[in-house]
Design a protein around this motif. Sequence first.
Motif, mmCIF file in Angstrom:
data_model
loop_
_atom_site.group_PDB
_atom_site.id
_atom_site.type_symbol
_atom_site.label_atom_id
_atom_site.label_comp_id
_atom_site.label_asym_id
_atom_site.label_seq_id
_atom_site.Cartn_x
_atom_site.Cartn_y
_atom_site.Cartn_z
ATOM 1 N N MET B 3 -6.436 -30.839 24.791
ATOM 2 C CA MET B 3 -7.369 -31.155 26.064
ATOM 3 C C MET B 3 -7.748 -31.856 27.101
ATOM 4 N N THR B 4 -8.468 -31.683 29.115
ATOM 5 C CA THR B 4 -7.870 -32.222 29.099
ATOM 6 C C THR B 4 -9.337 -33.042 29.741
ATOM 7 N N PRO B 5 -9.654 -34.207 30.415
ATOM 8 C CA PRO B 5 -10.638 -34.987 29.881
ATOM 9 C C PRO B 5 -11.770 -34.369 30.150
ATOM 10 N N GLY B 6 -12.474 -33.727 30.945
ATOM 11 C CA GLY B 6 -13.302 -32.470 31.288
ATOM 12 C C GLY B 6 -13.879 -31.696 29.981
ATOM 13 N N ILE B 7 -13.003 -31.199 29.756
ATOM 14 C CA ILE B 7 -13.413 -30.319 28.319
ATOM 15 C C ILE B 7 -13.165 -31.286 26.934
ATOM 16 N N ARG B 8 -12.355 -32.340 26.790
ATOM 17 C CA ARG B 8 -12.797 -33.126 25.937
ATOM 18 C C ARG B 8 -13.786 -33.984 25.650
ATOM 19 N N LYS B 9 -14.879 -34.460 26.930
ATOM 20 C CA LYS B 9 -15.850 -34.516 27.184
ATOM 21 C C LYS B 9 -17.443 -33.686 26.542
ATOM 22 N N PHE B 10 -16.930 -32.745 26.996
ATOM 23 C CA PHE B 10 -17.560 -31.607 27.012
ATOM 24 C C PHE B 10 -17.829 -31.233 24.821
ATOM 25 N N ALA B 11 -16.522 -31.161 25.032
ATOM 26 C CA ALA B 11 -17.034 -31.049 23.256
ATOM 27 C C ALA B 11 -16.806 -32.393 22.679
ATOM 28 N N LEU B 12 -16.946 -33.466 22.705
ATOM 29 C CA LEU B 12 -16.931 -34.247 22.265
ATOM 30 C C LEU B 12 -19.121 -34.659 22.376
ATOM 31 N N THR B 13 -19.425 -34.298 23.413
ATOM 32 C CA THR B 13 -21.609 -34.114 23.628
ATOM 33 C C THR B 13 -21.659 -33.211 22.874
ATOM 34 N N ALA B 14 -21.269 -31.920 22.806
ATOM 35 C CA ALA B 14 -21.148 -30.976 21.754
ATOM 36 C C ALA B 14 -21.411 -31.546 20.473
ATOM 37 N N HIS B 15 -20.204 -32.121 19.630
ATOM 38 C CA HIS B 15 -20.009 -33.146 18.579
ATOM 39 C C HIS B 15 -21.195 -33.774 18.115
ATOM 40 N N LEU B 16 -21.221 -34.418 19.262
ATOM 41 C CA LEU B 16 -22.059 -36.241 19.436
ATOM 42 C C LEU B 16 -23.922 -35.069 18.825
ATOM 43 N N THR B 17 -24.051 -34.238 19.517
ATOM 44 C CA THR B 17 -25.529 -33.275 19.139
ATOM 45 C C THR B 17 -25.890 -31.926 18.007
ATOM 46 N N LEU B 69 -17.124 -27.720 13.341
ATOM 47 C CA LEU B 69 -16.120 -26.858 13.837
ATOM 48 C C LEU B 69 -16.051 -27.713 15.590
ATOM 49 N N THR B 70 -17.174 -28.532 15.308
ATOM 50 C CA THR B 70 -16.883 -29.479 16.722
ATOM 51 C C THR B 70 -15.914 -30.093 16.090
ATOM 52 N N GLY B 71 -15.847 -30.594 15.312
ATOM 53 C CA GLY B 71 -15.310 -31.805 14.689
ATOM 54 C C GLY B 71 -13.614 -31.127 15.031
ATOM 55 N N LEU B 72 -13.250 -30.592 13.926
ATOM 56 C CA LEU B 72 -12.225 -29.833 14.429
ATOM 57 C C LEU B 72 -11.659 -29.492 15.431
ATOM 58 N N VAL B 73 -12.572 -29.383 16.409
ATOM 59 C CA VAL B 73 -12.254 -29.079 17.211
ATOM 60 C C VAL B 73 -11.364 -30.929 18.697
ATOM 61 N N MET B 74 -12.576 -31.389 17.835
ATOM 62 C CA MET B 74 -12.113 -32.888 18.712
ATOM 63 C C MET B 74 -10.813 -33.569 18.112
ATOM 64 N N ALA B 75 -10.386 -33.103 16.551
ATOM 65 C CA ALA B 75 -9.349 -33.937 16.180
ATOM 66 C C ALA B 75 -8.117 -33.142 16.670
ATOM 67 N N LEU B 76 -8.398 -31.691 16.444
ATOM 68 C CA LEU B 76 -7.110 -31.224 16.807
ATOM 69 C C LEU B 76 -6.530 -31.575 18.469
ATOM 70 N N GLY B 77 -7.508 -31.365 19.158
ATOM 71 C CA GLY B 77 -7.494 -31.407 20.986
ATOM 72 C C GLY B 77 -7.230 -32.551 21.168
#
Lengths: 72, 174
Positions: B3-17, B69-77
């Motif tokens: 993922m690009t840094p911007g998308i990664r931060k968004f995905a991380l925020t969603a995962h943490l939330t 789901l967000t954990g899978l996205v974070m790991a694979l991305g």
Amino acid sequence: MAQTPLEPSHGSTPGTPGWVKVFGIIALVLILLFVISLLTGARHGPGMHTPSGDAGGYSRHSSIAAHSEQPS
Amino acid sequence: MIMTPGIRKFALTAHLTCSVGWLGAVMAYLALVVAALISQESGTLQAVWIAMEVIGWYVIVPLALASLLTGLVMALGTQWGLFRHYWVLLSLLLTILATVVLLAHMQTVSDVARIAAETPSAAVNGLSSELVHAGVGMLVLLVIQVLNIYKPRGMTPYGWRKQRERRTVTPAEM
């Protein structure tokens, strides 16, 4: 998962880390305890809390729906 | 795909939330169980079982699925991958286990909530099981959180193989 991976790049040999082995042992003990509790006849799973007459007639009917059906 | 840094931060925020929200909701659920165990009054029992069913199906279950789901996205991305590091693999296995047990157990909660709506005193016995399920569930979520924050070192054999492949391929490409 905020940072980039920090794995040793040189000189490290692949092997299972100690903390993973500890986790594995704990998991094995918990699985064994669970199996023993099942073998000794402890009831577990859906229906375990329902009265004996209702145990076979497991239903997914929700109390939320039941309340909405009741006349006010 | 990384993922690009911007998308990664968004995905991380969603995962943490989702992950922290899941833990918080289980704590609220535990508080309800303890309140009912202390009171054992029929009105409280009735209200608590209804509240536990609502929190379970409409807060905990969606947060658990979203966290997975967000954990899978974070790991694979990201560079971490899903099977390369023991802490990621263990977090995934524990999250799947917790979600499966949760989904199976919520059927029981709905059943007992229905019984409690009719005869509250009959639903007292189910509370001890709720205490165990929610308590162990909270411990599992705490372990996952610690793994995600500390990220203990250790690569799986698959991770080592992939890293070696990358090192041998990279100089040739240059």
